[in-house]
Design an enzyme around this catalytic site. Sequence first.
Site, PDB file in Angstrom:
ATOM      1  N   GLY A   1    -100.023 -52.158 -30.696  1.00  0.00           N
ATOM      2  CA  GLY A   1     -99.183 -50.955 -31.185  1.00  0.00           C
ATOM      3  C   GLY A   1    -100.010 -49.813 -30.990  1.00  0.00           C
ATOM      4  O   GLY A   1    -101.227 -49.759 -31.270  1.00  0.00           O
ATOM      5  N   THR A   2     -99.468 -48.969 -30.250  1.00  0.00           N
ATOM      6  CA  THR A   2    -100.290 -47.791 -29.448  1.00  0.00           C
ATOM      7  C   THR A   2     -99.380 -46.471 -29.448  1.00  0.00           C
ATOM      8  O   THR A   2     -98.370 -46.580 -29.412  1.00  0.00           O
ATOM      9  CB  THR A   2    -100.741 -48.344 -28.217  1.00  0.00           C
ATOM     10  OG1 THR A   2    -101.567 -49.540 -28.078  1.00  0.00           O
ATOM     11  CG2 THR A   2    -101.532 -47.230 -27.512  1.00  0.00           C
ATOM     12  N   VAL A   3    -100.077 -45.254 -29.579  1.00  0.00           N
ATOM     13  CA  VAL A   3     -99.125 -44.260 -29.043  1.00  0.00           C
ATOM     14  C   VAL A   3     -99.761 -43.296 -28.093  1.00  0.00           C
ATOM     15  O   VAL A   3    -101.194 -43.344 -27.995  1.00  0.00           O
ATOM     16  CB  VAL A   3     -98.968 -43.219 -30.222  1.00  0.00           C
ATOM     17  CG1 VAL A   3     -98.373 -43.726 -31.575  1.00  0.00           C
ATOM     18  CG2 VAL A   3    -100.416 -42.841 -30.723  1.00  0.00           C
TER      19      VAL A   3
END
Length: 543
Positions: A362-364
């Site tokens: 999970g990353t932005v």
Amino acid sequence: MKTPFNPTYQKYPSRRYPIYAKGGMVNSSSPQASAAGLEVLKKGGNAMDAAVATASTLTVTEPTANGIGSDAFALVWSAKEQKLYGLNSSGPAPMAASIEAILADKKDNCGKMPVFGWTPVTVPGAPKAWAELNGRFGRLSFAEDMAPAVRYAKEGYPCSPNLAIMWQRAYKRYFEVFAGKPEFDEWFKTFAPEGRAFEAGDIIKLPNHAKTLEAIGATGAEAFYSGDIARKIDADSRRFGGYLRYEDLAKFEAKWVEPIKVNYRGYEICEIPPNGQGIVALMALNILKEFDFAEKDCAETCHKQIEAIKIAFADAFHYVTDPDKMEIDYTSLIDPAYGAERAKEIEENAKIYTHSIPPKSGTVYFCCADGEGNMVSYIQSNYMGFGSGIVVEGTGISLQNRGSDFSLDYKDANCLMPGKRTYHTIIPGFILKEGKAVGPFGVMGGYMQPQGHVQVAMNYIDFHLDPQQALDAPRWQWMRDNSVTAETSFNSEIARVLQQKGHNIRVDINTPSFGRGQMIVRLENGTLVGGTESRTDSSIACY
């Protein structure tokens, strides 16, 4: 909250065009975060101020992928200096963490690093990254840059469709794994206060988050690393048998680094050096430049791209870790002669170069630019969704689980050592031409990231697609051995030919698994052209 429609059901194909602007642009996976960046731009801030506002707001508006306890990397183009800077704000393992200690803790491992709980938590780097960007380049005060994030956390914002999906998946998994375990109670209090996941349209408020962000903004992040917040993190870690201590936080410093790059058909593709995996994208492009690609949508192009990625990962999994601990000079991996040699290994049929299995994450990622020519490519991550599942009591701080990538085998390059930084999946990208900025780009999503970088860069450079089309084009992802997944929109005839070449092609309906990207290109007249990810809640804010 019930609505008369399902916002994630798309009966008809959607179409997006690139967005043009002159004064400034912020592209992110959250409409509110993009708006936060634009807010500080219009207040007199520059692209670096916008990056701080956007990054801090994303911890509020997309906590399913990042948080205050994240790590971060950035590539920063200074228009005044005509120079690209790299920022590595990934934290090391706690000094108390060791292979011996973790193997001795039988309750928390099965001979390998655990995924959840306090053990895989390394020193968070994101707040320090914000302070560094503001302190070195910003025009506004740090508190002004942080103000939009504080406001969204305090006053609330509506849950968007894809955010709701990710929240529901996390809640289901966490309820099955964490319910009844005291160290995870704060996660449920913070992110499921009504005993359920948020749904699209629900108003989300994170009051503890607001207080923490306000304290970070008022102290230049010192409250987080050497103040009351650091002491709270230490106390929680000790309470639940973690390794992270006040001293680990107090001595942490982000590192300004020289970006690495390869020349690809007259463009310079730039990445952060190891411990990040940006070098994987560069290794693959260094191989692919040995071939000519006349057509994008053909099996031969995809075959060579996939094989180049497999070769690059084979080297990365063997060598890449904290650069201070690497056994070779990492620049040798992107030497043009080495790329030419590796290109000769690609044959007509698929080959196996590695057996490593990429995990999920999970990353932005976001990028921004101002009217003066400053540009930022930025990425921030809790690693796997909400990360470790740990939220520090009373603070809203969700801590990443980046340490889960460490090996507990002394023979491995990425073996755990106290104070060592692990192999890192998150990577921002940037394109230069003749030493001048073309623009930032990135694709978030664990081990999909370098694969996305290769596909997007080639879409723009080889196949002359605009930033939006470069992102929208159907993607594939190498998984392991000869296994490759493809989006449902991927050409079925190309998939059939790839299958004949020995690739085990499987269609994956899970769109987010193919990454979520953003891109900005600056034209010669100063016009900004932006593309944003059609696979999630992405938005471009500009003027």
